[in-house]
Design an enzyme around this catalytic site. Structure first.
Site, PDB file in Angstrom:
ATOM      1  N   LYS A 191       0.803  -1.247  -0.177  1.00  0.00           N
ATOM      2  CA  LYS A 191       0.108  -0.125  -0.014  1.00  0.00           C
ATOM      3  C   LYS A 191       0.827   1.233   0.021  1.00  0.00           C
ATOM      4  O   LYS A 191       2.045   1.255   0.435  1.00  0.00           O
ATOM      5  CB  LYS A 191      -0.868   0.057   1.313  1.00  0.00           C
ATOM      6  N   HIS A 192       0.230   2.299  -0.518  1.00  0.00           N
ATOM      7  CA  HIS A 192       1.111   3.463  -0.380  1.00  0.00           C
ATOM      8  C   HIS A 192       1.476   3.913   0.908  1.00  0.00           C
ATOM      9  O   HIS A 192       0.616   3.875   1.746  1.00  0.00           O
ATOM     10  CB  HIS A 192       0.377   4.670  -1.219  1.00  0.00           C
ATOM     11  N   GLU A 193       2.687   4.698   1.067  1.00  0.00           N
ATOM     12  CA  GLU A 193       2.954   5.217   2.439  1.00  0.00           C
ATOM     13  C   GLU A 193       2.003   6.262   2.690  1.00  0.00           C
ATOM     14  O   GLU A 193       1.596   7.087   1.962  1.00  0.00           O
ATOM     15  CB  GLU A 193       4.455   5.535   2.166  1.00  0.00           C
ATOM     16  N   ALA A 201       4.753  -0.160  -3.406  1.00  0.00           N
ATOM     17  CA  ALA A 201       3.706   0.574  -4.175  1.00  0.00           C
ATOM     18  C   ALA A 201       4.025   1.871  -4.644  1.00  0.00           C
ATOM     19  O   ALA A 201       3.474   2.503  -5.549  1.00  0.00           O
ATOM     20  CB  ALA A 201       2.383   0.907  -3.270  1.00  0.00           C
ATOM     21  N   ASP A 202       4.964   2.746  -3.770  1.00  0.00           N
ATOM     22  CA  ASP A 202       5.359   4.070  -4.260  1.00  0.00           C
ATOM     23  C   ASP A 202       6.630   3.959  -5.369  1.00  0.00           C
ATOM     24  O   ASP A 202       6.883   5.091  -5.769  1.00  0.00           O
ATOM     25  CB  ASP A 202       5.881   4.657  -2.952  1.00  0.00           C
TER      26      ASP A 202
END
Length: 567
Positions: A191-193, A201-202
């Site tokens: 998942k994005h930070e 994800a980033d």
């Protein structure tokens, strides 16, 4: 962050043996500090710092040792051990490794003449063999925006018109993006930070932008060599950008089951919109300089400056854009917020600036686009409990995405295409060591800039690495990683030819179709189905890997049938 109320536990009645209890769920991604405050004086009675495990069951037993001095004891015990949530990933890794081993073994067996002859007799794969052994240049019928690198006639002396490493890199970025967008097995690192920092994800979107930049110069050069005027090419650039932006608005506003879409809450920014604007800026910047032969340059600058000085007008334009980003970010007054604020707002910074999410970047989007026309559920809303809408693909960040694409356009990636295009290929041509050294040099330069901007820390630097803001340190860090990764892929795929680039090569050749397709059919079977246990990593991982694998197979079939989507 300031402490947040988790539960209120009334004191138990001294005459009753029944204890006062409260049951709560806590986060397992980060270590937590549990603080017990006495009521009503709010005196801290005890603190426990602990990293809770997923699906574990714990008890925090609080005993009053002395009521007069309000002395208490806090003992944490484990009622049920947490699960090992990484076992599904390990199992999936072993399964895909086994499949890879079988494929490699099959390729090795096919190199044995008796085995190859037997298989040819049984299967008669003449067409398959012809396709495998044929040139891997761009199809003449169609290509994608990021795959518009047709180079079949540009350099007759090149032994291979198109190197697979570029499409492999693009496909790898795209497949990770698809897997992440489908849920990533509900693991936090997919998942994005929440704000500063990086997760898997980033990484992928800036890499996709980076590789898109490498396509621009050759695409423009190809169109001009086929007889198109620069005016016609500019019209095509504008048309492509418009189509990307239009498709992006359609994709990020799905209302298949919710009735007609309301213009009042139409989201304007998005991934394809960001790609469209980035392509417009970088392609329009490159067009005036396309077609200038390197032979016309009377004297080459010193080696250390060969990537910069011949193209100084473009560098000045990009640096001017970056100065604009810095000035807006750190000097623009934002109501009720400190100047130059880069934080998440909400309960971050001890709750001092709850409505300042993203600082100037968020303010510009809300001012120019309106609060209802940007992303309503940013990644900061969970950890930092932010209430303000914020769009990670907003206006201000588009400046730095153009910088990211420019790094892919202007520096050593062009020589990977092995065509004559006035860039570093003309300086090094097929000298693999020189080519790879340029990758290494640029990765070191980008890494040094990132280290200086961030002070090698997550939160303490001048400009933290932040995907939501698309900070310049985020761009330089992702460029550093991109150069290193592309160096490895280039070495394995095109220098030593130890790897064909499969399976990532195939989605890399049809990137726009795969991206839009996975967004449109995200909630349809067989890409998604109802699960028995919505909290199970294993079920989520199976579903997300199945959906991602299906898109790889779809792109492979399309490649074999020579079907490519052109914008």
């Amino acid at each position: 962050c300031s402490s947040q109320l988790l539960a209120f536990i009334p004191a138990s009645n001294g005459s009753s043996r029944r204890q006062s209890t409260a049951a709560v769920a806590v986060d397992t991604q980060h270590p937590l500090t549990l603080q017990l405050d006495g009521f009503p004086e709010n005196r801290v009675l005890c603190k426990i710092h602990y990293h809770f495990g997923e699906s574990g069951n714990y008890s925090l037993e609080v005993k009053i040792l002395s009521r007069s001095t309000q002395t208490v004891s806090c003992d944490l015990s484990i009622n049920e051990d947490p699960i090992n949530s990484y076992l599904p990933i390990l199992f999936a890794f072993l399964v895909y490794t086994g499949i890879l081993a079988v494929i490699i073994a099959g390729h090795l067996l096919m190199k044995i003449d008796p085995v190859r002859s037997w298989v040819c007799k049984k299967l008669n794969p003449r067409e398959t063999e012809r396709l495998i052994n044929s040139e891997l240049g761009s199809p003449s019928r169609a290509d994608s925006l990021s795959s518009d690198l047709s180079s079949q006639r540009l350099w007759s002396s090149a032994p291979r018109q198109r190197l697979r490493s570029l499409d492999t890199f693009r496909g790898l970025s795209l497949i990770i993006m698809v897997f992440v967008n489908y849920g990533g097995g509900k693991y936090w690192f997919f998942k994005h930070e929440s704000w500063n920092g990086l997760t898997v994800a980033d990484l992928v979107f800036p890499w996709f932008v980076f590789i898109m930049g490498t396509s621009v110069s050759l695409s423009l050069s190809s169109m001009l060599r086929w007889g198109s005027s620069k005016k016609k090419v500019l019209v095509k650039i504008l048309w492509r950008s418009f189509l990307l932006i239009l498709l992006g608005i359609v994709v990020v506003n799905p209302n298949y089951c919710l009735g007609p879409l309301s213009w009042d809450n139409l989201r304007i920014p998005g991934v394809l919109q960001r790609l469209g604007f980035t392509y417009l800026v970088v392609a329009a910047l490159q067009l005036p300089f396309t077609g200038i032969a390197a032979e016309n340059v009377p004297e080459m600058p010193p080696p250390v400056l060969q990537d910069v000085l011949p193209y100084w007008p473009q560098w000045i334009f990009i640096l001017t854009l970056e100065v604009i980003w810095l000035c807006l970010t750190f000097l623009l007054p934002v109501p009720d917020c400190p100047r130059g604020y880069l934080g998440p707002g909400g309960i971050g910074d001890f709750g001092k600036y709850p409505n300042c999410t993203g600082g100037a970047a968020g303010y510009i989007d809300r001012l120019l686009l309106g609060e209802k026309h940007i992303y309503q559920h940013p990644s900061s809303s969970v950890l930092y409990q932010t209430k303000m809408p914020y769009d990670p693909e907003g206006i201000l960040g588009t400046i730095n995405s153009a910088v990211m694409a420019f790094l892919g356009l202007q520096v050593p990636l062009f020589f990977l295409l092995a065509v004559c295009c006035r860039k570093i290929i003309l300086l090094y041509k097929d000298q693999h060591k020189q080519i790879m050294s340029r990758f290494l040099i640029w990765s070191i330069v980008m890494g040094i800039i990132s280290a200086a901007l961030t002070k090698c820390s997550k939160d303490e630097g001048f400009i933290p690495i932040n995907k939501n803001l698309w900070s310049i340190s985020y761009v330089t860090t992702m460029s550093c990683f991109a150069f290193i990764l592309l160096l490895l892929i280039y070495y394995l795929v095109d220098v030593k030819r130890l790897w064909s680039g499969a399976p990532f090569f195939y989605p890399g050749m049809n990137s726009i179709l795969v991206y839009i397709g996975h967004e449109v059919f995200e909630n349809y079977f067989p890409f998604k189905w109802k699960m028995q246990d919505s909290q199970s990593h294993a079920e989520h991982l199976i579903q997300n890997l199945t959906a991602t694998t299906l898109w790889v197979l779809i792109s492979y079939v399309l490649y074999r049938k020579r079907i490519f989507w052109k914008i």
